[in-house]
Scaffold this active site. Structure first.
Site, PDB file in Angstrom:
ATOM      1  N   GLU A 113     -48.503 -88.359  -4.724  1.00 31.79           N
ATOM      2  CA  GLU A 113     -49.273 -88.841  -5.640  1.00 31.79           C
ATOM      3  C   GLU A 113     -48.942 -88.495  -6.801  1.00 31.79           C
ATOM      4  O   GLU A 113     -49.949 -88.554  -7.771  1.00 31.79           O
ATOM      5  CB  GLU A 113     -50.535 -87.105  -5.134  1.00 31.79           C
ATOM      6  N   HIS A 136     -54.732 -80.512  -7.772  1.00 25.30           N
ATOM      7  CA  HIS A 136     -55.113 -81.270  -6.417  1.00 25.30           C
ATOM      8  C   HIS A 136     -54.771 -80.735  -5.576  1.00 25.30           C
ATOM      9  O   HIS A 136     -54.086 -79.643  -5.366  1.00 25.30           O
ATOM     10  CB  HIS A 136     -54.893 -82.711  -5.712  1.00 25.30           C
ATOM     11  N   HIS A 138     -56.880 -77.980  -1.940  1.00 23.44           N
ATOM     12  CA  HIS A 138     -57.956 -78.662  -0.724  1.00 23.44           C
ATOM     13  C   HIS A 138     -58.733 -77.273   0.033  1.00 23.44           C
ATOM     14  O   HIS A 138     -58.915 -76.541   1.181  1.00 23.44           O
ATOM     15  CB  HIS A 138     -56.870 -78.441   0.633  1.00 23.44           C
ATOM     16  N   GLU A 166     -74.375 -70.197 -13.184  1.00 22.07           N
ATOM     17  CA  GLU A 166     -73.359 -70.955 -13.948  1.00 22.07           C
ATOM     18  C   GLU A 166     -72.874 -72.457 -13.916  1.00 22.07           C
ATOM     19  O   GLU A 166     -72.296 -73.275 -14.884  1.00 22.07           O
ATOM     20  CB  GLU A 166     -72.028 -70.304 -13.690  1.00 22.07           C
ATOM     21  N   HIS A 207     -60.639 -84.209   2.659  1.00 20.98           N
ATOM     22  CA  HIS A 207     -58.886 -83.950   2.355  1.00 20.98           C
ATOM     23  C   HIS A 207     -59.334 -82.386   1.697  1.00 20.98           C
ATOM     24  O   HIS A 207     -58.638 -80.975   1.635  1.00 20.98           O
ATOM     25  CB  HIS A 207     -58.714 -85.095   1.506  1.00 20.98           C
TER      26      HIS A 207
HETATM   27  O1  2HA Z   1     -49.424 -83.262  -1.429  1.00 20.65           O
HETATM   28  O2  2HA Z   1     -52.532 -82.721  -0.818  1.00 20.65           O
HETATM   29  O3  2HA Z   1     -53.044 -85.121  -0.712  1.00 20.65           O
HETATM   30  C1  2HA Z   1     -49.986 -82.867  -0.514  1.00 20.65           C
HETATM   31  C2  2HA Z   1     -51.132 -83.908  -0.875  1.00 20.65           C
HETATM   32  C3  2HA Z   1     -51.268 -84.795  -0.777  1.00 20.65           C
HETATM   33 ZN    ZN Z   2     -54.146 -83.205  -0.915  1.00 23.72          ZN
END
Ligand code: 2HA
Ligand code: ZN
Length: 267
Positions: A113, A136, A138, A166, A207
């Site tokens: 990414e 980032h 999940h 909040e 995602h």
């Molecule tokens: O790096 O989360 O979006 C692995 C991920 C891709």
């Molecule tokens: Zn991801």
């Protein structure tokens, strides 16, 4: 000068990967983090490795010359803190690509990414000179919410604000949401950067989530807050007997805490 693994920000970033894995938000190789080093931090790095240049097209101008700590492609966040030399590295952004300055041993490379991270940093730096971090992961409940809620910036922001008092104080700029997209390519990078022009959080449907911030703690805190609201939403949406926090109540919170909520959401 010190070995890069001893730099405070590298240690903090490694600790954060483990925390996020413990939250259940970074299964297997899920998630990626990058952090823009300050001039003082750059001076600390003892450059023991032979630099390796990697070509990458369309580098944003405002990133050229900056140094980033970034997680490796395929790194398992459960294991990163004990394998920093292979799973975290430092790169210097150049006009035509980037140079690996430290880490990524055993021929590892930055996250798939990376281009999205560069575009996201670039967009946020345009707006906020104090910006430093992209995280980032999940996060579970916010990902769940993208199956039962409209995928629209305004309505999703309003639903999250309505769950926990909040929220409107922590992210008065709201959240952006993208429809399902292939990850790792230029298209999702550009779409994410576009959303980041007026908010710090982007939700990728089915995602996960991405947050920007002035520190690792700041970006992670945004994700925690959004996900907490999403968890309450998911646990109550089919059994609620109230509508949650009303528009009037949200305005009272904003008034008391002197925050200006993103316009057009509290109708
Ligand atoms: O790096 O989360 O979006 C692995 C991920 C891709
Ligand atoms: Zn991801």
């Amino acid at each position: 000068m010190i070995k890069y693994t001893k730099i405070t920000a590298v240690k903090e970033l490694a600790d954060l990967t483990y925390t996020m894995w413990q939250m259940g938000w970074d299964e297997k190789n899920g998630g990626n983090i990058s952090y823009i080093l300050s001039q003082e931090e750059i001076k600390e790095i003892y450059k023991e490795q032979k630099p390796q240049f990697i070509e990458l097209k369309n580098i944003p101008n405002n990133l050229v010359g900056r140094y980033l700590i970034i997680t490796a492609s395929g790194s398992n966040f459960r294991l990163v803190k004990d394998t920093i030399e292979t799973t975290i590295g430092i790169i210097k952004i150049e006009q035509e690509g980037y140079t690996i300055i430290a880490g990524f041993e055993n021929n590892n490379k930055p996250t798939s990414e990376i281009y999205m991270h560069l575009l996201a940093h670039s967009a946020r730096l345009e707006i906020d000179p104090a910006h430093r971090v992209i995280v980032h992961n999940h996060a579970t409940e916010i990902s769940e919410m993208t199956f039962v809620h409209e995928l629209d910036d305004k309505t999703l922001t309003r639903s999250l604000w309505g769950m926990v008092t909040e929220c409107i104080i922590v992210f008065p700029d709201g959240v952006g949401v993208l429809p399902w997209m292939v990850c790792g390519n230029e298209e999702i990078g550009k779409a994410t950067a576009e959303k980041l022009k007026d908010c710090r959080i982007v939700i990728w449907a089915h995602h996960g989530i991405l947050a920007s911030g002035s520190s690792l703690n700041d970006a992670f805190g945004l994700i925690e807050t959004v996900n907490k609201a999403a968890k309450i939403y998911m646990n109550t949406f089919d059994k609620r007997i109230t509508k949650g926090i009303t528009n009037q109540q949200l305005l009272e919170v904003c008034d008391f805490f002197e925050v200006t909520p993103k316009s057009g959401i509290i109708e």
